[in-house]
Structures are given as structure tokens and as C-alpha cells.
Design an enzyme around this catalytic site. Sequence first.
Site, PDB file in Angstrom:
ATOM      1  CG  ASP A 109      -0.703   2.592  12.290  1.00 41.19           C
ATOM      2  OD1 ASP A 109       0.409   2.954  11.908  1.00 41.19           O
ATOM      3  OD2 ASP A 109      -1.743   2.745  11.626  1.00 41.19           O
ATOM      4  NE  ARG A 128      -3.873   4.597   3.545  1.00 43.69           N
ATOM      5  CZ  ARG A 128      -3.110   3.612   4.005  1.00 43.69           C
ATOM      6  NH1 ARG A 128      -3.581   2.410   4.033  1.00 43.69           N
ATOM      7  NH2 ARG A 128      -1.868   3.831   4.405  1.00 43.69           N
ATOM      8  N   PRO A 129      -6.257   8.452  -0.577  1.00 47.93           N
ATOM      9  CG  PRO A 129      -7.246  10.462   0.036  1.00 47.93           C
ATOM     10  CD  PRO A 129      -7.178   9.011   0.409  1.00 47.93           C
ATOM     11  CB  ILE A 140      -6.278   8.635  11.175  1.00 45.20           C
ATOM     12  CG1 ILE A 140      -5.783   9.257  12.482  1.00 45.20           C
ATOM     13  CG2 ILE A 140      -5.243   8.753  10.061  1.00 45.20           C
ATOM     14  CD1 ILE A 140      -5.436  10.730  12.385  1.00 45.20           C
ATOM     15  CG  ASP A 160      -5.559  14.900  -1.917  1.00 52.12           C
ATOM     16  OD1 ASP A 160      -5.556  13.770  -1.400  1.00 52.12           O
ATOM     17  OD2 ASP A 160      -5.825  15.930  -1.278  1.00 52.12           O
ATOM     18  CG  LEU A 161      -2.755  15.993   1.182  1.00 48.37           C
ATOM     19  CD1 LEU A 161      -2.663  15.619   2.656  1.00 48.37           C
ATOM     20  CD2 LEU A 161      -3.145  17.463   1.028  1.00 48.37           C
ATOM     21  NE  ARG A 211      -2.161   3.312   1.008  1.00 49.26           N
ATOM     22  CZ  ARG A 211      -2.119   4.161  -0.013  1.00 49.26           C
ATOM     23  NH1 ARG A 211      -2.216   3.713  -1.248  1.00 49.26           N
ATOM     24  NH2 ARG A 211      -1.975   5.439   0.156  1.00 49.26           N
TER      25      ARG A 211
END
Length: 433
Positions: free
Chosen positions: A306, A121-122, A328, A124-125, A92
Site C-alpha cells: 500500500d 482479488r479472488p 502482492i 478462494d482462501l 472492495r
Amino acid sequence: MDKIVINGKRRLSGEISVQGAKNSVLPILVATLLVNGVSVIHNCPCLSDVDATVKILEYLGCTVKREGHTVIIDSSDVNRFDVPDNLMREMRSSIVFLGGILGRMGKAELSAPGGCEIGLRPIDLHLTAMEQFGATIDSSGGAVLCNASEGLHGAHINLSFPSVGATENIILAAVLAEGTTTITNAAREPEICDLADFLNRCGAKIHGAGDGTVTVEGVKKLHGTEHTVIPDRIVASTYMIAAAMTGGRLCLKDVIPSHIGPVFSPLREAGCDITVSGRWICLEAPRRLRRIKMIRTMPYPGFPTDVQAQIMALTTVAEGTSVIVENIFESRFKHIGEFLRFGAKISAEGRMAVVEGVKELHPAFVKATDLRGGIAMVLEGLCAEGETTVSDIYHIDRGYEEPENVFSFLGADVKRMTDNERKEVKPEEIILS
Ligand code: EPZ
């Protein structure tokens, strides 16, 4: 497919050290692309995510040698800038290759990493930041093609969210860029500091890692170095919770207590006695765990997402009702369905879960849903009288090095069964849950 079989209700006790941090070693391995030479990384855990990262490094032209927990990478002959879809899908977090390949090759082509079990899980940043460095982005064809034919120049980048991966990609792209880069609202996780320590040892000029503002002065080149990866704070937290849930006593040696600090207060609220001395942490569980009123996952130094599944497992056997809010990731409650098979009492709505602790769990046949949900199911099994089977443990192997051996060393009855070792299941053992 391997399974983990647990015979629960055994108290865990003893002292262990903890594997190197998965979320530290992955970006550090990528960072070796920027060093036109040999890097030696110590305390590298044996995990499938590490294997996947090494496969990509070798595809790009690196030679990689493993000697136990030491990995030696020679990135002198890197000659590719693309990561094929099959390799991207194996892990991932492969998006963190973007900054490393772009910084080394001036262009990068990755297939879109896609979502996973815990969310969309984009990226874009990540992409917006690369454009601010002067790269052009073409993501029309499903793959992401980044091109910086004029080279990368420093930029002032403000992150709308303190994304760990985006902060790492920006640092990786900035270290060899022309000029200075400033990142505001940067992620502050210890793994960011470890990456910066490695790169600074290679000659980079990174200041403020671990604060919300990080400055990187671009340099012309980096040289090889040796580096020892920090201990894994998430794995450390997991084993502390296992000891707490089984009424045990656990000492962790050679860890960094401040990295695990965000987990201490909920464990103390649950009645655990936690003492810290130097690089040691010792936890003594109470006879019966008490509920934890409210846990909210937050970016570091808040409670880590996590560890959300693992602390939820603890609350299922604590006295009273606990509330957990997952701030998150948008779908990080998939483990709840499997927890219910143990007799846990949990209701969830959106990002909030309400857990009513029960006195006893019963054993169950469950399937790991993702990395942290999977290990949390093992924790449930440790508390259930009888035999629990957790299947699809390839999820767990991404982040935990031989967990069955660690739990057994601490006194649990935990075995890994491969398919051809499948046990005869007697009719009376089949639990209709
Ligand atoms: C890292 O993932 C960790 N993975 C995750 O650990 C960890 O849960 C996460 O950071 C948060 O601490 C690795 O380090 C390999 P993010 P990452 O970017 O970088 C949103 C584990 O179990 N976002 O901080 O992918 C995103 O959707 C794994 O070891 C955007 O919106 O996390 C999420 O809601 C799971 N756009 C939030 O930010 C972006 O471009 C946090 O993501 C990037 C992220």
C-alpha cells in the site's frame, strides 16, 4: 467530480497526528455484528469506505450514530444476512462481512465482490476456510451463499498465502464457533492485532494475533466495549514520503513507530534522517534524494504494497536508478502511465518497474487510477513547478481524510476544487503532454 489542484515546489514542514487506520476500522466495524449490544469505536476516520461499511451495517439492522471520529453501533436488532450487490460494489473490502454475518446469523449471502483497479482479488482462501468451519458454499448464481445450519465448529486452517482479509474473516467466524480454531500462515499486519484487541475486549479468546499462528477459543457470546483504532501506518508513510520528496521536515505525533518500521530503511537509503522517540517519528529530507536500489513489496513486516505507488513517486525524483518489485497484487502499476505525464522515466515489465530519477518533474493533468496511485500523483504534483490537477479523487477519499488540508497545513499549495468551481483554464496553461 472533485479535483485536487496543486502548485508544486513548496517545502513541507511541521508536525501532525495521523487519522485512524482504514484497514483496521473496517473489520472492527464488521466485528460489532458479533457483539449483541453497543460498541463505541473512537479514532474512526471520515472516509467513504467507512461510510460504505456503515451503510451495510444499517442495512443489516444495526443502528449507527457518528459523533465526529467516534462511531456508536448497536447491533442488538440485526435481522438480515444478505448484502445487496449495490452495497457490496461500493467497497472492495466488503468480503470481510462474510465472517461477521456468518458468525452472527449462521448464514450469509454476498454478491461476489469482483476485481478492482489493482487486481482480480479472488476470495478462494475465504471460502475454503468457511467450509472448514462447517459452512456449505453455493456460488453458482454469481452471489456467494454461505450456510451453517448446524452452526460453526472450530478448525485448523492453514493459509497458502498470509491473506489479510482471509485471516480477518477466519477470526470473525471463529470467535463464536464451537471449539478452538488455529490459523497457521496467518497475516501479521498490525490491523489484525487491532481487530483481535477489540474482540478480546468484547470477551473473545484470541491468542497470537500478529504472529504467523493465531488460536481462537470459541465463546458463547460477546459484550459491547469501547475501542480506539490504531493510527494509519499507510497514511503516516505517505506524509513522510511527501516531506522527503519536497526537501522538508516532518514530525508525526501519537503514531506507533514499529508499525511503520518497514518503510524506514528505504527512506534512510534515499538519504532521509529518521529519528524515533516514543510515539513520535521525525523525518528530515536530504537536499537531493538518492535512488533506492531495490524495493520488494511483501506481507507485513515486509515493505507494504500500500506504499508502493508512493515510494515509486519518491524514486522518480531521486538521483540514480531504482527498482521496484510488486509481489502482492498482479496489476498494481496502473499509476505509472500517469507518472509519465509528469516527465518521470519509468519502464515496467510484469511485476518489476525500473525508475530513472529525474532532476525536475513538470506539472500535469492526471487521473487517479486507484486509492494509493491517486495520492502518489498528488506527491508528484507537490514536486512539480506549476499547477497540477488530479481528477477522479473519489479514489483518494476512500482512504485519506481531507488530504488537501493536511498538505496545506504543512505548507503546500493544495486545493480541492468541486466541479462548479472549475477554473478558467487559460490557453497558455494547457500543457500538451
Ligand atoms: C488488504 O486487502 C488491504 N485492504 C489492502 O489495502 C492491502 O493491500 C492488502 O490487504 C495486502 O496488505 C483492507 O484491509 C481493507 P490480501 P486484502 O487478501 O485482504 C491474494 C488499501 O490500499 N488472495 O492480503 O484483499 C490476493 O489476490 C488496500 O488500503 C488470494 O489469492 O488483501 C493478493 O494477491 C488495497 N485469494 C494477495 O492474496 C484470496 O482468497 C493479498 O491479498 C485472498 C487473497
